[in-house]
Design a protein around this motif. Structure first.
Motif, PDB file in Angstrom:
ATOM      1  N   HIS A 130       0.844  -1.182   0.000  1.00 31.38           N
ATOM      2  CA  HIS A 130       0.000   0.000   0.000  1.00 31.38           C
ATOM      3  C   HIS A 130       0.892   1.249   0.000  1.00 31.38           C
ATOM      4  O   HIS A 130       1.932   1.276   0.668  1.00 31.38           O
ATOM      5  N   LEU A 160      -5.254  -9.662  -0.548  1.00 31.99           N
ATOM      6  CA  LEU A 160      -4.757  -8.601   0.310  1.00 31.99           C
ATOM      7  C   LEU A 160      -4.313  -9.207   1.631  1.00 31.99           C
ATOM      8  O   LEU A 160      -4.992 -10.092   2.174  1.00 31.99           O
ATOM      9  N   CYS A 209      -0.763  -3.236  -9.369  1.00 32.86           N
ATOM     10  CA  CYS A 209      -0.272  -1.978  -8.812  1.00 32.86           C
ATOM     11  C   CYS A 209      -1.371  -1.321  -7.994  1.00 32.86           C
ATOM     12  O   CYS A 209      -2.552  -1.628  -8.149  1.00 32.86           O
ATOM     13  N   TRP A 210      -0.962  -0.411  -7.130  1.00 36.98           N
ATOM     14  CA  TRP A 210      -1.872   0.303  -6.252  1.00 36.98           C
ATOM     15  C   TRP A 210      -1.925   1.756  -6.688  1.00 36.98           C
ATOM     16  O   TRP A 210      -0.890   2.347  -7.032  1.00 36.98           O
ATOM     17  N   SER A 211      -3.097   2.353  -6.681  1.00 38.72           N
ATOM     18  CA  SER A 211      -3.193   3.780  -7.009  1.00 38.72           C
ATOM     19  C   SER A 211      -2.504   4.589  -5.923  1.00 38.72           C
ATOM     20  O   SER A 211      -2.428   4.162  -4.766  1.00 38.72           O
ATOM     21  N   GLY A 228      -4.238   4.925  -2.664  1.00 31.30           N
ATOM     22  CA  GLY A 228      -4.534   3.677  -1.972  1.00 31.30           C
ATOM     23  C   GLY A 228      -5.964   3.194  -2.093  1.00 31.30           C
ATOM     24  O   GLY A 228      -6.330   2.193  -1.480  1.00 31.30           O
ATOM     25  N   ILE A 286      -6.898  -0.858  -6.681  1.00 27.54           N
ATOM     26  CA  ILE A 286      -5.865  -1.808  -7.102  1.00 27.54           C
ATOM     27  C   ILE A 286      -6.149  -2.181  -8.548  1.00 27.54           C
ATOM     28  O   ILE A 286      -7.289  -2.510  -8.900  1.00 27.54           O
ATOM     29  N   ALA A 341     -10.334  -0.914  -3.168  1.00 29.26           N
ATOM     30  CA  ALA A 341      -9.513  -1.461  -2.088  1.00 29.26           C
ATOM     31  C   ALA A 341     -10.267  -1.604  -0.778  1.00 29.26           C
ATOM     32  O   ALA A 341      -9.829  -2.349   0.107  1.00 29.26           O
TER      33      ALA A 341
END
Length: 321
Positions: free
Chosen positions: A78, A96, A118-120, A123, A126, A140
């Motif tokens: 994260h 997760l 990937c994570w924005s 947060g 995803i 998420a």
């Protein structure tokens, strides 16, 4: 007055030790640091995720996460929560995990064998890509899919920019596709390489992004003007993985060459290189230190011992274990 390259060359002369840590029973596909730099996670062909804590210059294995039914191909932490990470697997799920527990926080079923994730930056989202070039965007918090996009070209790696308003994909045709986010409208296509464009990485300062290609070149791009400003050409094999240092001044890149190239972002000059016994497919700079985690190809493939190790480069050379 010494240049930045000379200063860092001197630094790595004094901090050039490589420490090997047993992590898995098979090839390590992905390594990544938590946002606070206190933990390192690795995902492997052996279907597990290993969690390490960093104490000064030493990794200590804390836990092994189990639950995936296939290879863990990519993982990421994260962006602001130092205990949460997400994994992509060939078992058609995204999981997760919370580093404070030994259990899966959530399992999200997806439509295909997942290969990148990937994570924005905020947060909230995803993104996961599968082998059929379908990218799914997962909320998420609710752990539910909120959008998906099927692409007609080979999608290799995916990433948001640092602001989170643009979404980037590298393609098999050597292009970088840039979409607006969240409406996913195509904005630009950059003809970056004459061969397969494999990986993409954004520098922490938001000034540049880099792409690596099957043409063995790393290209550095100005994010505001979307123009290529520099090329790194010291490796001879397809570029598989890259990582910017925490200050955005150093770019490490790796391939099937038996070295990891470490260069000066602003000048392109070589700072140093890390010798490797085998091809390297995942690297990650520590978010606060000039400490590089990496993993090489499975040693068992070469009839050697100790498959599944994670290594650290940038440790004081005058210390003994």
């Amino acid at each position: 007055m010494a240049s930045y390259t000379e200063e860092m060359q001197k630094y790595f002369q004094n901090n050039n030790r490589v420490k090997e840590n047993q992590a898995h029973s098979a090839k390590v596909h992905s390594v990544d640091w938590s946002c606070d730099g206190r933990k390192l996670a690795s995902g492997s062909f052996d279907k597990t995720v290993s969690l390490f804590s960093l104490d000064r210059d030493r990794l200590s294995k804390e836990h092994t996460f189990r639950g995936h039914g296939d290879s863990v191909d990519q993982l990421c932490w994260h962006p602001t929560h130092p205990e949460l990470l997400v994994t992509a697997s060939g078992d058609k799920t995204v999981r997760l995990w919370d580093a404070r527990t030994s259990k899966t926080v959530a399992t999200v079923n997806t439509k295909g064998e997942n290969i990148n994730i990937c994570w924005s930056p905020n947060g909230n989202t995803i993104a996961v890509g599968n082998k059929e070039d379908l990218v799914t965007f997962i909320d998420a918090k609710t752990h539910r899919s909120k959008a998906e996009e099927q692409f007609k070209y080979e999608v290799n790696e995916i990433s948001w920019n640092n602001e989170g308003d643009l979404f980037f994909l590298t393609s098999g045709q050597g292009c970088i596709h840039i979409l607006s986010y969240p409406d996913l409208q195509h904005q630009y296509v950059l003809n970056a390489h004459p061969a397969n464009c494999i990986c993409i990485e954004f520098d922490p300062t938001g000034k540049y992004f880099a792409t690596g290609s099957a043409d063995a070149l790393v290209t550095l791009w100005d994010l505001e003007d979307l123009v290529c400003v520099r090329t790194f050409s010291r490796l001879e094999w397809p570029i598989r993985t890259m990582s910017f240092s925490h200050d955005g001044k150093i770019l490490a890149s790796a391939s099937e060459d038996l070295v990891i190239d470490i260069g000066n972002v602003e000048t392109g000059e070589k700072i140093t290189e890390v010798p490797c016994e085998y091809p390297t497919f995942t690297i990650a700079w520590h978010p606060k230190r000039h400490l590089l985690a990496f993993a090489c190809d499975d040693k068992e493939k070469y009839n050697d011992r100790d498959a599944g190790t994670v290594k650290l480069f940038g440790l004081p050379s005058d210390r003994s274990d």
